[in-house]
Design an enzyme around this catalytic site. Structure first.
Site, short mmCIF file in Angstrom:
data_model
loop_
_atom_site.label_atom_id
_atom_site.label_comp_id
_atom_site.label_asym_id
_atom_site.label_seq_id
_atom_site.Cartn_x
_atom_site.Cartn_y
_atom_site.Cartn_z
N ARG A 107 29.12 -47.09 -36.24
CA ARG A 107 28.04 -46.80 -35.30
C ARG A 107 28.42 -46.50 -33.91
O ARG A 107 29.13 -47.29 -33.19
CB ARG A 107 27.38 -48.35 -35.29
CG ARG A 107 26.14 -48.67 -34.42
CD ARG A 107 25.72 -50.15 -34.54
NE ARG A 107 24.65 -50.74 -33.44
CZ ARG A 107 23.56 -50.43 -33.89
NH1 ARG A 107 23.00 -50.04 -34.85
NH2 ARG A 107 22.60 -50.94 -32.75
N HIS A 134 19.13 -42.23 -36.60
CA HIS A 134 19.27 -43.63 -37.16
C HIS A 134 18.76 -43.91 -38.65
O HIS A 134 17.80 -44.36 -38.94
CB HIS A 134 18.65 -44.87 -36.39
CG HIS A 134 19.21 -46.23 -36.65
ND1 HIS A 134 20.25 -46.35 -37.38
CD2 HIS A 134 18.51 -47.31 -36.09
CE1 HIS A 134 20.44 -47.82 -37.54
NE2 HIS A 134 19.39 -48.48 -36.74
N GLN A 137 18.02 -46.84 -40.89
CA GLN A 137 16.91 -47.90 -40.71
C GLN A 137 16.04 -47.05 -41.28
O GLN A 137 14.91 -48.01 -41.72
CB GLN A 137 16.80 -47.80 -39.08
CG GLN A 137 15.56 -48.55 -38.74
CD GLN A 137 15.74 -50.01 -38.86
OE1 GLN A 137 16.68 -50.84 -38.70
NE2 GLN A 137 14.46 -50.47 -39.83
N ASP A 225 9.15 -49.17 -31.17
CA ASP A 225 10.47 -49.52 -30.84
C ASP A 225 10.54 -49.82 -29.54
O ASP A 225 9.68 -49.67 -28.78
CB ASP A 225 11.41 -48.30 -31.37
CG ASP A 225 12.88 -48.56 -31.31
OD1 ASP A 225 13.24 -49.80 -31.43
OD2 ASP A 225 13.66 -47.64 -31.48
N CYS A 266 12.02 -51.94 -35.88
CA CYS A 266 13.28 -52.02 -36.37
C CYS A 266 14.10 -53.08 -35.84
O CYS A 266 15.01 -53.48 -36.10
CB CYS A 266 14.04 -50.69 -36.11
SG CYS A 266 14.42 -50.13 -34.56
N ARG A 294 17.28 -53.48 -44.82
CA ARG A 294 18.43 -52.85 -44.51
C ARG A 294 19.53 -53.08 -45.40
O ARG A 294 20.38 -52.18 -45.75
CB ARG A 294 18.98 -53.11 -42.96
CG ARG A 294 17.98 -52.94 -41.74
CD ARG A 294 18.09 -51.48 -41.56
NE ARG A 294 19.46 -51.25 -41.23
CZ ARG A 294 19.98 -50.98 -40.04
NH1 ARG A 294 19.35 -51.50 -38.93
NH2 ARG A 294 21.26 -50.62 -39.58
#
Length: 308
Positions: A107, A134, A137, A225, A266, A294
């Site tokens: 990450r 991402h 996700q 988001d 998310c 996830r």
């Protein structure tokens, strides 16, 4: 060996296989205590390095738990622990880690760090997030949508706000899973033209609509988001709030979508900013199912990376 670097770099059939595997994994665990190992110990005797240059809650915990449930072990490393790219090249770090571990999840900030890691690693590398995309996700989001609303192919998804890294992966997913995507937000925060063009070339409808109320008409899924990044300056935060306030997801906006539309975020959410409490806690909200998924989606991704 397979790297999972981005949704548009992975075959559509493989992506569908991962979603179907994630569904089976989740169903097999229904009702079991969280610490119970999976019946299929796909990562038994495997060591997975989890590298975090960016702070994380869901990515760190879900990958760690997923590896352990599948019988493997994790080594959690921060960028400062490793001085990643400082003193030792990323290429040499990748070569060294490949001698110790069976898989690497990273990450990070710059996409080039991920790509260089994958180029020189001799074990699978998974994109846990970069500043551009991402993908893990959005795999969880597709899984969540299909749990609640059936196949996502042909449905209308509406992204509200900043055309950021999560939005980019939604564009990739639209092309690979065959759903229409409408993006509503200020022109100054539009997604990268490269990603929009890629999705359109796959034959799906990608619409950029600056009017949020028009954008959500007929939506099957509305997604928000956070408006700000953890590293944004105060002045940038204030500017973002001014730009994005018209795109807040509230009850009035959700009422323009289909009656059975669902809402996703998310997380972490800044409640009262990108979405109101009324929406976050409503029956249409699936944000905590999304967070749980996830775990299941990433377990399927790790299995695929190892050819299992």
């Amino acid at each position: 060996m397979n790297h999972f670097l981005d949704i548009h770099k992975t075959g559509a059939d493989d992506l569908r296989g991962m979603i179907d595997t994630a569904k089976r994994i989740k169903n097999a665990r229904a009702g079991l205590p969280k610490g119970t190992p999976d019946e299929d110990q796909a990562l038994k005797n495997h060591m997975v390095a989890l590298i975090f240059e960016k702070p994380s809650t869901r990515t760190r915990v879900s990958f760690d738990v997923g590896v352990r449930q599948m019988g493997g072990q994790t080594m959690v490393l921060s960028g400062s622990d490793m001085q990643l790219g400082h003193g030792e090249t990323i290429a040499d770090t990748a070569r060294v880690l490949s001698r110790y571990v069976d898989m690497i999840m990273i990450r990070t900030f710059d996409e080039t760090t991920l790509l260089e890691m994958a180029e020189y690693a001799s074990v699978p590398v998974i994109n846990g997030l970069t500043d551009r995309t991402h993908p893990c996700q959005i795999m969880a989001d597709v899984l969540t949508f299909e749990e609640h609303s059936g196949p996502i192919s042909g449905k209308k998804v509406v992204w509200t706000g900043d055309g950021n890294n999560v939005c980019a992966s939604f564009l990739h997913a639209a092309g690979q899973f065959g759903f229409d995507l409408t993006i509503t937000g200020p022109d100054s925060l539009a997604p990268e033209a490269e990603f929009v063009g890629w999705a359109r070339d796959k034959g799906v409808r990608i619409t950029l609509e600056p009017d949020a109320a028009k954008a959500v008409i007929g939506a099957d899924l509305v997604v928000a988001d956070t408006w700000i990044s953890m590293h944004d300056s105060q002045s940038k935060r204030e500017r973002r709030h001014n730009q994005l306030r018209p795109y807040q997801v509230n009850a009035e906006l959700m009422a323009q979508a289909n009656p059975d539309a669902i809402f996703m975020h998310c997380l972490p959410a800044h409640r009262g900013e990108e979405a109101t409490n009324e929406v976050m806690d409503s029956a249409q909200s699936v944000v905590f199912d999304e967070a749980e998924n996830r775990l299941h989606a990433q377990k399927a991704i790790m299995r695929w990376c190892l050819g299992k």
